[in-house]
Design an enzyme around this catalytic site. Structure first.
Site, PDB file in Angstrom:
ATOM      1  N   LEU A 138       0.862  -1.173   0.000  1.00 54.75           N
ATOM      2  CA  LEU A 138       0.000   0.000   0.000  1.00 54.75           C
ATOM      3  C   LEU A 138       0.902   1.228   0.000  1.00 54.75           C
ATOM      4  O   LEU A 138       1.991   1.219   0.577  1.00 54.75           O
ATOM      5  CB  LEU A 138      -0.902   0.030   1.238  1.00 54.75           C
ATOM      6  CG  LEU A 138      -1.980  -1.049   1.356  1.00 54.75           C
ATOM      7  CD1 LEU A 138      -2.679  -0.939   2.711  1.00 54.75           C
ATOM      8  CD2 LEU A 138      -2.994  -0.956   0.229  1.00 54.75           C
ATOM      9  N   ASP A 139       0.441   2.305  -0.648  1.00 56.57           N
ATOM     10  CA  ASP A 139       1.203   3.551  -0.627  1.00 56.57           C
ATOM     11  C   ASP A 139       1.430   4.009   0.813  1.00 56.57           C
ATOM     12  O   ASP A 139       0.641   3.690   1.718  1.00 56.57           O
ATOM     13  CB  ASP A 139       0.453   4.648  -1.381  1.00 56.57           C
ATOM     14  CG  ASP A 139       0.394   4.393  -2.880  1.00 56.57           C
ATOM     15  OD1 ASP A 139       1.197   3.588  -3.378  1.00 56.57           O
ATOM     16  OD2 ASP A 139      -0.458   5.012  -3.544  1.00 56.57           O
ATOM     17  N   GLN A 140       2.481   4.785   1.019  1.00 56.67           N
ATOM     18  CA  GLN A 140       2.850   5.234   2.356  1.00 56.67           C
ATOM     19  C   GLN A 140       1.688   5.929   3.076  1.00 56.67           C
ATOM     20  O   GLN A 140       1.481   5.728   4.272  1.00 56.67           O
ATOM     21  CB  GLN A 140       4.055   6.174   2.282  1.00 56.67           C
ATOM     22  CG  GLN A 140       4.532   6.670   3.637  1.00 56.67           C
ATOM     23  CD  GLN A 140       5.828   7.464   3.537  1.00 56.67           C
ATOM     24  OE1 GLN A 140       6.448   7.530   2.479  1.00 56.67           O
ATOM     25  NE2 GLN A 140       6.249   8.071   4.637  1.00 56.67           N
TER      26      GLN A 140
END
Length: 296
Positions: A138-140
């Site tokens: 998942l993106d940060q």
């Protein structure tokens, strides 16, 4: 040497299939692992080793044994970090589903790096002599449910289940504006942004097909809470697609830089998990962060 064993009962719509077909097409075991099972006679049918072309049927008992030498990476090189205890949404002998906090990376990118979700999971699993394996990311600045493997035998199967969209992931996002129509599909190819290496762009450099379904769940005066489902898995897909229709995600630092919200409101909300080898289905939901609730 560590080993991982699975005792399964054949359950198939066909009257009879070959052992090879069962392992390859129903359990999605890669060919190189099937080769290792066959060569070392570590696949048993009703407690006997049988050739791969042998016909099996419903009710037969299959016993699989994997060992470290079957895998090129039996342990991933992660530094344990116990500074944050991962919030476990689901756990069994093979995997975790963890509630990823917003602001943390999924995995380290540099040697020696810590303070990522996988480092936290490595510390947690080391307590029982196990290790964390990356399955997807998942993106940060995205929060919510994410799968982490606990042994190398499940990694290729989980990766395949996600790639083929057999494991479904549903997201929730708050966006700017009222989205109309309230349901639809965004089907626009995504490539690299030539002006910013951090970003992706519709019809950018080397574009790949990208498709997202959306459904508006509720609205405020000028925001929409939308449920999102991926047909493809491109980097920043949801963020780029929503921005492309004029409804960027609230708080998105890259695609909505003028947003007055500090948190990016994108959450991996629901995961329809298929468990490797057993191939049963479990639905797991991740509770909404407080930053989401204040918009509701």
């Amino acid at each position: 040497m560590q080993k991982w064993e699975y005792k399964l009962t054949v359950s198939s719509s066909k009257e009879e299939i070959s052992l090879r077909e069962y392992l390859q097409k129903q359990l999605l075991i890669p060919k190189h692992l099937i080769f290792a099972l066959r060569t070392n006679e570590r696949v048993l049918v009703n407690n006997k080793y049988l050739p791969m072309n042998f016909a099996i049927k419903n009710g037969d008992e299959i016993h699989l044994t994997f060992v470290e030498d079957d895998f090129s990476l039996p342990v991933q090189n992660l530094i344990p970090d116990n500074s944050i205890k991962p919030e476990i949404l689901y756990e069994d002998a093979d995997l975790l589903v963890v509630n990823k906090p917003r602001g943390f990376k999924t995995h380290p990118n540099q040697p020696g790096e810590t303070n990522t979700l996988l480092n936290f999971c490595e510390s947690y699993l080391n307590q029982t002599n196990q290790h964390a394996f990356m399955i997807h990311r998942l993106d940060q600045f995205t929060s919510g449910a994410i799968i982490v493997g606990k042994n190398p035998a499940v990694v290729p199967i989980l990766v395949r289940l996600i790639k083929d969209k057999i494991i479904h992931r549903n997201y929730l996002a708050w966006t700017d504006g009222i989205i109309t129509p309230p349901t639809g599909t965004i089907d626009k190819p995504i490539g690299f942004d030539p002006d910013d290496k951090r970003k992706r762009k519709i019809d950018g450099i080397k574009p790949l097909q990208a498709k997202t379904d959306y459904m508006v769940q509720s609205t405020t005066d000028n925001q929409s809470l939308v449920e999102l489902s991926l047909h493809t898995g491109r980097t920043h897909q949801l963020r780029v697609h929503l921005a492309s229709i004029g409804h960027p995600i609230v708080g998105d630092p890259l695609y909505n830089p003028n947003s007055d919200n500090d948190d990016m409101l994108l959450h991996s909300w629901k995961l329809t998990l298929i468990r490797p080898y057993y191939m049963d289905q479990i639905e797991i939901k991740s509770p909404l962060p407080d930053s989401f609730r204040k918009f509701m």
